[in-house]
Scaffold this active site. Structure first.
Site, PDB file in Angstrom:
ATOM      1  N   HIS A 182      -1.807 -10.233   9.798  1.00 40.84           N
ATOM      2  CA  HIS A 182      -2.235  -9.892   8.440  1.00 40.84           C
ATOM      3  C   HIS A 182      -1.803  -8.465   8.087  1.00 40.84           C
ATOM      4  CE1 HIS A 182      -5.023  -9.823   4.941  1.00 40.84           C
ATOM      5  NE2 HIS A 182      -5.166  -8.550   5.283  1.00 40.84           N
ATOM      6  N   GLU A 183      -2.051  -7.513   8.986  1.00 37.15           N
ATOM      7  CA  GLU A 183      -1.697  -6.124   8.700  1.00 37.15           C
ATOM      8  C   GLU A 183      -0.179  -5.939   8.632  1.00 37.15           C
ATOM      9  OE1 GLU A 183      -3.960  -4.102   7.558  1.00 37.15           O
ATOM     10  OE2 GLU A 183      -5.536  -5.527   8.033  1.00 37.15           O
ATOM     11  N   HIS A 236       1.006  -6.810   5.194  1.00 37.46           N
ATOM     12  CA  HIS A 236       0.957  -5.747   4.186  1.00 37.46           C
ATOM     13  C   HIS A 236       2.205  -4.875   4.229  1.00 37.46           C
ATOM     14  CE1 HIS A 236      -2.969  -6.678   2.737  1.00 37.46           C
ATOM     15  NE2 HIS A 236      -3.602  -6.337   3.855  1.00 37.46           N
ATOM     16  N   ASP A 243      -3.530  -8.342  -0.325  1.00 44.21           N
ATOM     17  CA  ASP A 243      -4.671  -9.196   0.012  1.00 44.21           C
ATOM     18  C   ASP A 243      -4.829 -10.240  -1.081  1.00 44.21           C
ATOM     19  OD1 ASP A 243      -5.767  -8.190   2.445  1.00 44.21           O
ATOM     20  OD2 ASP A 243      -6.511  -6.448   1.349  1.00 44.21           O
TER      21      ASP A 243
END
Length: 176
Positions: free
Chosen positions: A115-116, A119, A125
């Site tokens: 997920h990070e 980014h 998000d």
């Protein structure tokens, strides 16, 4: 019109005498390599590598690799006691934190890492609450163990790195 007829005639003559006429399409670009430094990720170094590998297996236009000696990384990864968060400075560049607060709450570590990285790769998000959406982050249940980007997320990253579009610097923080 005359030019088209002349080109067609020349092609026909070339084929009759046995000449090979080669046509080429645009060459496929090599993937952009982004180097990450997980030396400050403490106990999460292996899960950071796992998050990178997840993206590497899902996208073609960008690859995440550990930084080789003597090279400046595009991405730095840290560990701390807060929530996971990312500070991107531009598309493919920035730093992110593997926050122990989310880990201690039971969130799946490979999902956090992927997920990070998402980014840094330009994805925001999306608080959908769906486990199938990697970028839903902490809005998905703690029981969610899906660390993989869905097809839309992977396609978006491929498109961003195909065009090398600029993505403004942003801060992303998990909300628990």
């Amino acid at each position: 019109m005359l030019r088209q007829r002349l080109s067609a005639a020349l092609l026909a003559i070339a084929m009759l005498v046995g000449l090979q006429v080669a046509t080429t399409g645009p060459a496929a670009a090599a993937p952009r390599i982004l180097y990450y430094d997980a030396s400050q990720a403490q106990e999460f170094k292996a899960v950071v590598a796992q998050g990178a590998q997840i993206w590497n297996s899902r996208v073609a236009n960008v690859q995440l690799q550990p930084v080789p000696a003597g090279r400046t990384p595009n991405i730095r990864v840290y560990a701390d006691n807060g929530w996971p968060r990312t500070y991107s400075t531009s598309l493919g560049n920035g730093r992110w934190y593997m926050g122990r607060e989310a880990v201690n709450d039971g969130y799946y570590q490979p999902r956090i890492a992927a997920h990070e990285f998402g980014h840094i790769l330009g994805l925001p998000d999306r608080r959908t609450g769906l486990c199938s959406d990697l970028m839903s982050g902490s809005s998905a249940p703690v029981s969610c163990t899906n660390p993989n980007p869905n097809s839309t997320e992977a396609s978006t990253v491929n498109n961003l790195f195909r065009s090398a579009a600029a993505v403004p610097a942003r801060e992303f923080t998990w909300v628990g």
